[in-house]
Design an enzyme around this catalytic site. Structure first.
Site, PDB file in Angstrom:
ATOM      1  N   GLU A  64       0.826  -1.212   0.000  1.00  0.00           N
ATOM      2  CA  GLU A  64       0.000   0.000   0.000  1.00  0.00           C
ATOM      3  C   GLU A  64       0.861   1.263   0.000  1.00  0.00           C
ATOM      4  OE1 GLU A  64      -3.566  -1.812   2.783  1.00  0.00           O
ATOM      5  OE2 GLU A  64      -1.696  -1.180   3.707  1.00  0.00           O
ATOM      6  N   ASP A 235      -7.559  -4.985   8.823  1.00  0.00           N
ATOM      7  CA  ASP A 235      -7.158  -3.741   8.160  1.00  0.00           C
ATOM      8  C   ASP A 235      -7.047  -3.908   6.656  1.00  0.00           C
ATOM      9  OD1 ASP A 235      -4.938  -5.355   8.141  1.00  0.00           O
ATOM     10  OD2 ASP A 235      -3.552  -3.888   8.966  1.00  0.00           O
TER      11      ASP A 235
HETATM   12  P1  NAD Z   1       2.621 -10.583  13.502  1.00  0.00           P
HETATM   13  O1  NAD Z   1       2.462 -11.554  12.384  1.00  0.00           O
HETATM   14  O2  NAD Z   1       3.972 -10.240  14.010  1.00  0.00           O
HETATM   15  O3  NAD Z   1       1.752 -11.081  14.758  1.00  0.00           O
HETATM   16  C1  NAD Z   1       0.449 -11.556  14.653  1.00  0.00           C
HETATM   17  C2  NAD Z   1       0.197 -12.552  15.765  1.00  0.00           C
HETATM   18  O4  NAD Z   1      -1.181 -12.937  15.717  1.00  0.00           O
HETATM   19  C3  NAD Z   1       1.023 -13.840  15.634  1.00  0.00           C
HETATM   20  O5  NAD Z   1       1.806 -14.022  16.804  1.00  0.00           O
HETATM   21  C4  NAD Z   1      -0.032 -14.929  15.463  1.00  0.00           C
HETATM   22  O6  NAD Z   1       0.318 -16.153  16.072  1.00  0.00           O
HETATM   23  C5  NAD Z   1      -1.227 -14.279  16.151  1.00  0.00           C
HETATM   24  N1  NAD Z   1      -2.522 -14.859  15.783  1.00  0.00           N
HETATM   25  C6  NAD Z   1      -2.978 -15.211  14.546  1.00  0.00           C
HETATM   26  N2  NAD Z   1      -4.224 -15.723  14.634  1.00  0.00           N
HETATM   27  C7  NAD Z   1      -4.570 -15.669  15.952  1.00  0.00           C
HETATM   28  C8  NAD Z   1      -5.733 -16.031  16.677  1.00  0.00           C
HETATM   29  N3  NAD Z   1      -6.783 -16.574  16.063  1.00  0.00           N
HETATM   30  N4  NAD Z   1      -5.757 -15.815  18.019  1.00  0.00           N
HETATM   31  C9  NAD Z   1      -4.678 -15.289  18.664  1.00  0.00           C
HETATM   32  N5  NAD Z   1      -3.547 -14.935  18.022  1.00  0.00           N
HETATM   33  C10 NAD Z   1      -3.490 -15.115  16.686  1.00  0.00           C
HETATM   34  O7  NAD Z   1       1.854  -9.254  13.017  1.00  0.00           O
HETATM   35  P2  NAD Z   1       1.975  -7.769  13.603  1.00  0.00           P
HETATM   36  O8  NAD Z   1       3.033  -6.996  12.893  1.00  0.00           O
HETATM   37  O9  NAD Z   1       1.974  -7.821  15.095  1.00  0.00           O
HETATM   38  O10 NAD Z   1       0.597  -7.185  13.088  1.00  0.00           O
HETATM   39  C11 NAD Z   1      -0.621  -7.654  13.652  1.00  0.00           C
HETATM   40  C12 NAD Z   1      -1.781  -7.160  12.810  1.00  0.00           C
HETATM   41  O11 NAD Z   1      -1.886  -5.739  12.930  1.00  0.00           O
HETATM   42  C13 NAD Z   1      -1.627  -7.449  11.318  1.00  0.00           C
HETATM   43  O12 NAD Z   1      -2.856  -7.935  10.849  1.00  0.00           O
HETATM   44  C14 NAD Z   1      -1.316  -6.093  10.719  1.00  0.00           C
HETATM   45  O13 NAD Z   1      -1.766  -5.990   9.385  1.00  0.00           O
HETATM   46  C15 NAD Z   1      -2.070  -5.176  11.645  1.00  0.00           C
HETATM   47  N6  NAD Z   1      -1.574  -3.794  11.723  1.00  0.00           N
HETATM   48  C16 NAD Z   1      -2.504  -2.808  11.790  1.00  0.00           C
HETATM   49  C17 NAD Z   1      -2.099  -1.496  11.915  1.00  0.00           C
HETATM   50  C18 NAD Z   1      -3.123  -0.420  12.055  1.00  0.00           C
HETATM   51  O14 NAD Z   1      -2.776   0.761  11.972  1.00  0.00           O
HETATM   52  N7  NAD Z   1      -4.359  -0.743  12.295  1.00  0.00           N
HETATM   53  C19 NAD Z   1      -0.734  -1.175  11.928  1.00  0.00           C
HETATM   54  C20 NAD Z   1       0.200  -2.217  11.885  1.00  0.00           C
HETATM   55  C21 NAD Z   1      -0.234  -3.527  11.790  1.00  0.00           C
END
Ligand code: NAD
Length: 349
Positions: A64, A235
């Site tokens: 993006e 997101d």
């Molecule tokens: P990451 O991959 O480092 O961590 C995600 C975690 O979620 C993993 O440890 C995984 O095991 C866990 N997980 C997956 N399914 C699960 C479930 N059903 N129950 C419990 N845990 C579960 O990712 P990250 O960098 O920490 O990002 C997390 C999310 O936040 C991503 O989806 C990312 O796109 C989103 N994000 C959003 C924003 C925003 O501004 N809203 C900004 C950054 C990241």
């Protein structure tokens, strides 16, 4: 070869320098300062160019571009989201960004934004929490203990006074890592074995999981009255975390509705379902939390203005420090029209 003049050198903040900057100021200080910068920009929301981010989707992720301008400065972030990346040792989210001077179009900052995105996302969540969560909230459930999770916990501690975090992840190793990283930061950390257990007694529930599907990390029976939900992980089109019934019981607050309707939890709802823009609550134009039994939901997707605030913050924070390197990325001929002459006079060696 003639060296580039200083006006054509762009300060670049590498990952290493970003870490040095954050550690030298203290992460809690940086999170609080980022909250102030984001709040200041949300207070002048109408000044900004706004557009939903430009997304290029594939089956396993998204890339993006997130641009905005306040008329004086222009900023954009390049960011990806690839939930399966961690299986091959790569980050789910990586980013870099640029700030430019609108009067010349010249960039004035290029920076890594992987670390900065985690910081700004946590600061944004905490700002929304400060406005919407029950007063005197002390306990937060943190579901999804990946790259963003420690930043979220520390921001809620520093900005909203959260004292206890209840951690859950389907990957026990992620929870252990999060718990260990949080030690020494003044938070009580409780490791939970299910999402149901994590939400017990929590006034704030943060979901921050990564899976490209309509997931139901939280179901309706798990959310009692009065809770504030900070939903981070949904997101992207086809990527949500909350059961629709929770949305129907909640008052929903968003960053920029045209983007959130495409990407957020509310993609599950009718396009006319009412939502409130957070900036209007921040300036006192709309109400946020109105009662003890109200469920408030911050349906976070991450909006360009938050990255603009973060870029503005870093641009200010590096002044007078050694936390940047001058980058020769703009051609700067002595005669601005003699770009070719600059090339032909250059020494190939
Ligand atoms: P990451 O991959 O480092 O961590 C995600 C975690 O979620 C993993 O440890 C995984 O095991 C866990 N997980 C997956 N399914 C699960 C479930 N059903 N129950 C419990 N845990 C579960 O990712 P990250 O960098 O920490 O990002 C997390 C999310 O936040 C991503 O989806 C990312 O796109 C989103 N994000 C959003 C924003 C925003 O501004 N809203 C900004 C950054 C990241």
């Amino acid at each position: 070869m003639t060296p580039p003049s200083s006006k054509a050198l762009v300060p670049f903040v590498s990952v290493e320098n970003m870490m040095r900057l954050v550690l030298s100021r203290g992460i809690e200080t940086v999170l609080r300062e980022l909250v102030d910068y984001i709040e200041a920009d949300f207070r002048r929301w109408p000044d900004f160019d706004k557009t939903p981010r430009v997304a290029s989707h594939s089956d396993i992720g998204v890339i993006e571009l997130m641009p905005t301008s306040d008329g004086a400065h222009y900023g954009f972030k390049y960011v990806n989201g690839h939930p399966s990346n961690t299986k091959s040792g790569l980050q789910t989210v990586t980013a870099f960004g640029l700030l430019a001077d609108v009067s010349t179009g010249y960039p004035i900052l290029l920076t890594e934004m992987t670390m900065l995105t985690a910081l700004r996302t946590a600061a944004m969540s905490a700002l929304a929490g400060r406005v919407l969560a029950p007063k005197n909230s002390k306990t937060m459930a943190m579901i999804g203990n990946g790259a963003q999770s420690e930043f979220q916990c520390l921001a809620f501690n520093a900005v909203c006074g959260i004292e206890t975090v209840r951690l859950f992840d389907i990957d026990r190793g992620a929870t252990q890592k999060c718990a260990s990283n949080l030690s020494g930061h003044g938070l009580e950390v409780v490791i939970c074995s299910s999402a149901e257990e994590a939400v017990e007694g929590a006034q704030i529930v943060t979901t921050c999981t990564a899976d490209k599907q309509y997931a139901t990390i939280l179901t309706d029976n798990m959310i009692g009255s009065g809770v504030h939900i900070n939903a981070i992980g949904g997101d992207c089109p086809g990527k949500t975390e909350l059961h629709k019934d929770i949305l129907l019981r909640s008052d929903i607050f968003v960053e920029y509705p045209p983007q959130t309707r495409i990407e957020g939890e509310i993609q599950q709802l009718a396009p006319e379902h009412p939502v409130t823009e957070l900036w209007e609550v921040i300036i006192g134009q709309k109400t946020g939390r109105t009662g003890d039994r109200q469920i408030t939901l911050f349906d976070s997707v991450g909006f360009a203005i938050e990255d603009f605030s973060a870029l503005r913050y870093i641009h200010q924070a590096i002044q007078g420090t050694g936390f940047s390197q001058p980058l020769d990325m703009l051609a700067d001929p002595d005669d601005p029209r003699d770009l070719f002459g600059m090339l032909s006079r250059a020494d190939a060696t």
